[in-house]
Design an enzyme around this catalytic site. Structure first.
Site, PDB file in Angstrom:
ATOM      1  N   HIS A 187       0.836  -1.206   0.000  1.00 15.90           N
ATOM      2  CA  HIS A 187       0.000   0.000   0.000  1.00 15.90           C
ATOM      3  C   HIS A 187       0.866   1.249   0.000  1.00 15.90           C
ATOM      4  O   HIS A 187       2.084   1.183   0.185  1.00 15.90           O
ATOM      5  CB  HIS A 187      -0.907   0.010   1.239  1.00 15.90           C
ATOM      6  CG  HIS A 187      -0.116   0.215   2.504  1.00 15.90           C
ATOM      7  ND1 HIS A 187       0.680  -0.777   3.037  1.00 15.90           N
ATOM      8  CD2 HIS A 187       0.055   1.301   3.295  1.00 15.90           C
ATOM      9  CE1 HIS A 187       1.286  -0.323   4.114  1.00 15.90           C
ATOM     10  NE2 HIS A 187       0.941   0.944   4.293  1.00 15.90           N
ATOM     11  N   ASP A 219       0.685   4.958   2.055  1.00 20.84           N
ATOM     12  CA  ASP A 219      -0.053   5.480   3.214  1.00 20.84           C
ATOM     13  C   ASP A 219      -1.085   6.531   2.807  1.00 20.84           C
ATOM     14  O   ASP A 219      -0.769   7.471   2.065  1.00 20.84           O
ATOM     15  CB  ASP A 219       0.921   6.095   4.238  1.00 20.84           C
ATOM     16  CG  ASP A 219       1.776   5.025   4.902  1.00 20.84           C
ATOM     17  OD1 ASP A 219       1.326   3.872   5.006  1.00 20.84           O
ATOM     18  OD2 ASP A 219       2.911   5.357   5.316  1.00 20.84           O
TER      19      ASP A 219
HETATM   20 FE   LIG Z   1       2.085   2.026   5.733  1.00 21.28          FE
END
Ligand SMILES: [Fe+2]
Length: 298
Positions: free
Chosen positions: A104, A106
């Site tokens: 991912h 953030d």
């Molecule tokens: Fe993260």
């Protein structure tokens, strides 16, 4: 004197000679900022930082976020998110225990996602002299640049949905599966409807231009991307699976092996990352994260 040593092929550099607990003059800060945007992930080793000093340094890159998980913000310093496997006297998690189970970037699910994150290691888990809990990074810019021209063209103009709700559901499912296997126990963290409503789904371009460097990268990730806009579900899922597998190829990766005192910063536009949960209590891991707000993706 500030120096830079490259430690990864596309992403990763060590910056020497900077004491981040002290105010930096403009020239030193500019040198650091240039190295950061060039190398995408940078580490400053051997730092001794109070929460206020970490906040003061990272704030020079822009406005700091207050994370949606209010319970895990540091008391008195809402800009700091605690990332830890440590429990308090009543057995409650003191910080986010399950940060980064999937690849991912953030806060990519926010209308204004984050530009960068800075994670300061206070305690790292060590077993038999080896530090566990490394963080893996992959350069989405290097991955985009390595694609064939046809695929690059066909991705232009496509958008994908980033969804915190999708991520939560996927994460809770994974937690329950791990628990059923007896692999790892993580406290299930419940968010209120109000918290969830504060992070509605967003549609963002798959090919994103970096707001500072102008380079193009792939802005899809397995943690937060729920679907591709306008593609039938199966076709979208196939394309996403192809892109995810491409992004995390070894040639685009940097693995960060932590030491206590590391301040590691990564560019959330240029890289994505994933945690390695190869440690458990009583081995403690305690980190403080600050996150700098970015700009609307284009
Ligand atoms: Fe993260």
């Amino acid at each position: 004197m500030i120096g830079v040593r490259k430690i990864g092929r596309h992403a990763g550099a060590e910056i020497f000679g900077a004491d981040l607990s002290q105010p930096l003059d403009d020239a030193s800060f500019a040198r650091i900022a240039d190295a950061f945007f060039e190398h995408q992930v940078v580490v400053f080793r051997g730092q001794k930082l109070t929460p206020s000093q970490q906040i003061a340094f990272t704030r020079r890159f822009g406005e700091l976020e207050h994370h949606v998980r209010k319970e895990h913000r540091l008391d008195g310093h809402p800009e700091i998110l605690i990332v830890s496997n440590v429990r308090d006297g009543r057995g409650r998690a003191i910080g986010v225990e399950d940060a980064g189970r999937f690849w991912h970037s953030d806060l990519s699910y926010k209308q204004v996602p984050s530009l960068l994150s800075a994670l300061y290691a206070l305690e790292v888990p060590v077993k038999d002299g080896r530090v566990l809990g490394a963080t893996s990074f992959a350069s989405t810019i290097a991955a985009f640049e390595a694609l064939g021209e046809d695929l690059k063209q066909s991705l232009q103009g496509l958008r994908n949905v980033h969804s915190y709700r999708y991520y939560r559901e996927k994460n809770v499912r994974a937690q329950r599966e791990e628990q059923a296997r007896g692999a790892r126990t993580v406290q299930e963290h419940v968010l209120s409807e109000e918290q969830l409503k504060s992070v509605p789904d967003v549609e963002v371009p798959i090919v994103r231009t970096h707001p500072v460097t102008g380079r193009k990268g792939l802005f899809v990730n397995e943690g937060h991307t729920a679907s591709i806009v306008g593609l039938p579900e199966e076709e979208g899922a196939r394309l996403l699976a192809e892109l995810y597998a491409h992004i995390v190829k070894p040639e685009f990766r940097y693995e960060h092996e932590w030491r206590a005192g590391d301040l590691l910063m990564w560019d959330n536009v240029a890289v994505q990352h994933k945690a390695n949960f190869d440690y458990e209590l009583p081995l403690r891991r305690l980190m403080h994260r600050t996150t700098v707000r970015g700009s609307v993706p284009f």
